[in-house]
Motif scaffolding. Structure first.
Motif, PDB file in Angstrom:
ATOM      1  N   THR A  84     -11.611  -3.534  -9.690  1.00  0.00           N
ATOM      2  CA  THR A  84     -10.539  -4.491  -9.431  1.00  0.00           C
ATOM      3  C   THR A  84     -10.113  -5.220 -10.700  1.00  0.00           C
ATOM      4  O   THR A  84      -8.938  -5.555 -10.880  1.00  0.00           O
ATOM      5  N   ASP A 112      -6.534   2.952  -5.742  1.00  0.00           N
ATOM      6  CA  ASP A 112      -7.571   2.109  -5.156  1.00  0.00           C
ATOM      7  C   ASP A 112      -8.912   2.272  -5.852  1.00  0.00           C
ATOM      8  O   ASP A 112      -9.647   1.303  -6.028  1.00  0.00           O
ATOM      9  N   GLU A 113      -9.243   3.479  -6.236  1.00  0.00           N
ATOM     10  CA  GLU A 113     -10.595   3.787  -6.691  1.00  0.00           C
ATOM     11  C   GLU A 113     -10.789   3.479  -8.173  1.00  0.00           C
ATOM     12  O   GLU A 113     -10.977   4.374  -9.003  1.00  0.00           O
ATOM     13  N   GLN A 134       0.561   5.844  -1.088  1.00  0.00           N
ATOM     14  CA  GLN A 134      -0.284   6.958  -1.500  1.00  0.00           C
ATOM     15  C   GLN A 134       0.576   8.070  -2.095  1.00  0.00           C
ATOM     16  O   GLN A 134       1.696   8.307  -1.640  1.00  0.00           O
ATOM     17  N   GLU A 187      -7.486  -2.574 -12.584  1.00  0.00           N
ATOM     18  CA  GLU A 187      -6.248  -2.379 -11.831  1.00  0.00           C
ATOM     19  C   GLU A 187      -5.131  -1.833 -12.711  1.00  0.00           C
ATOM     20  O   GLU A 187      -4.031  -2.377 -12.768  1.00  0.00           O
ATOM     21  N   SER A 202       0.833  -1.206   0.000  1.00  0.00           N
ATOM     22  CA  SER A 202       0.000   0.000   0.000  1.00  0.00           C
ATOM     23  C   SER A 202       0.867   1.254   0.000  1.00  0.00           C
ATOM     24  O   SER A 202       1.954   1.297   0.586  1.00  0.00           O
ATOM     25  N   GLY A 233      -3.495   4.052  -2.872  1.00  0.00           N
ATOM     26  CA  GLY A 233      -3.366   2.951  -3.823  1.00  0.00           C
ATOM     27  C   GLY A 233      -2.329   1.949  -3.337  1.00  0.00           C
ATOM     28  O   GLY A 233      -2.096   1.812  -2.135  1.00  0.00           O
ATOM     29  N   ARG A 234      -1.700   1.293  -4.301  1.00  0.00           N
ATOM     30  CA  ARG A 234      -0.637   0.337  -3.970  1.00  0.00           C
ATOM     31  C   ARG A 234       0.350   0.322  -5.128  1.00  0.00           C
ATOM     32  O   ARG A 234       0.072   0.867  -6.212  1.00  0.00           O
TER      33      ARG A 234
END
Length: 203
Positions: free
Chosen positions: A169, A165-166, A116, A172, A114, A144-145
């Motif tokens: 999935t 993140d947003e 940011q 990605e 993770s 995010g990651r």
């Protein structure tokens, strides 16, 4: 059209800021800074942003914006953070910075990757007539990651390994695979600027 100087010599940042600013203030023109670079000896994004904005405002006499931003990786205790641009040395080599970070995280599993993007924007309006100088700082965080390999040719810096993140999935995508418009609507700088926009109404 009113001009505001962006305290950077990076043309990518000028273009990105102009696109973000135009969405809410099409009457403002973001111009690049051609003056001397101050020593960024702050220990936080906010301190460095103010150092740059004050220098640009003093040199040009224009209202000045300065962004200090970077990627903060949780497993590294928030590093690279304010050292993001110099992570692999003072040459500011973006590819070297990215590759070093990937190497440092090579054995870290996905659940622990993770990170940011953080953007701190300082606005400094120089004193004019009877009006005193004005300063304000805002922050935007984009969670995010980190991917295990760079993907996409878009963006710059750490964008090709940052997966926000947003997003669905199933997709990605790294920011390097996003369009410029997508990034300008969702990025850490866009988030910080939205907090700053009401103050720009006074310009």
């Amino acid at each position: 059209m009113r001009q505001v100087v962006l305290a950077t010599h990076n043309p990518h940042k000028v273009e990105e800021f102009q696109a973000i600013v135009a969405a809410t203030r099409p009457d403002l023109e973001v111009v690049g800074y051609d003056g001397p670079e101050p020593v960024e000896d702050g220990t936080s994004f906010a301190e460095n942003a103010l150092i740059k904005a004050r220098a640009a405002a003093a040199h040009t006499g224009l209202p000045a914006l300065a962004d200090d931003s970077g990627i903060c990786v949780d497993v590294l205790g928030g590093s690279p953070g304010v050292f993001s641009a110099y992570w692999a040395g003072h040459a500011k080599d973006a590819a070297a910075n990215l590759n070093l970070l990937l190497d440092q995280l090579s054995d870290i599993a996905d659940p622990h990757r993770s990170a940011q993007f953080v953007s701190t924007i300082a606005l400094v309006v120089p004193a004019a007539g009877a009006a005193e100088a004005f300063e304000h700082v805002v922050e935007g965080v984009w969670p995010g990651r980190l991917a295990k390999a760079a993907r996409g040719a878009g963006g710059f810096g750490y964008d090709p390994i940052f997966v926000p993140d947003e997003q669905p999935t199933a997709l990605e995508r790294s920011v390097g695979e996003w369009t410029a418009q997508e990034k300008n609507e969702a990025s850490h700088r866009a988030r910080a600027f939205r907090a700053l926009a009401p103050l720009l109404a006074a310009l």
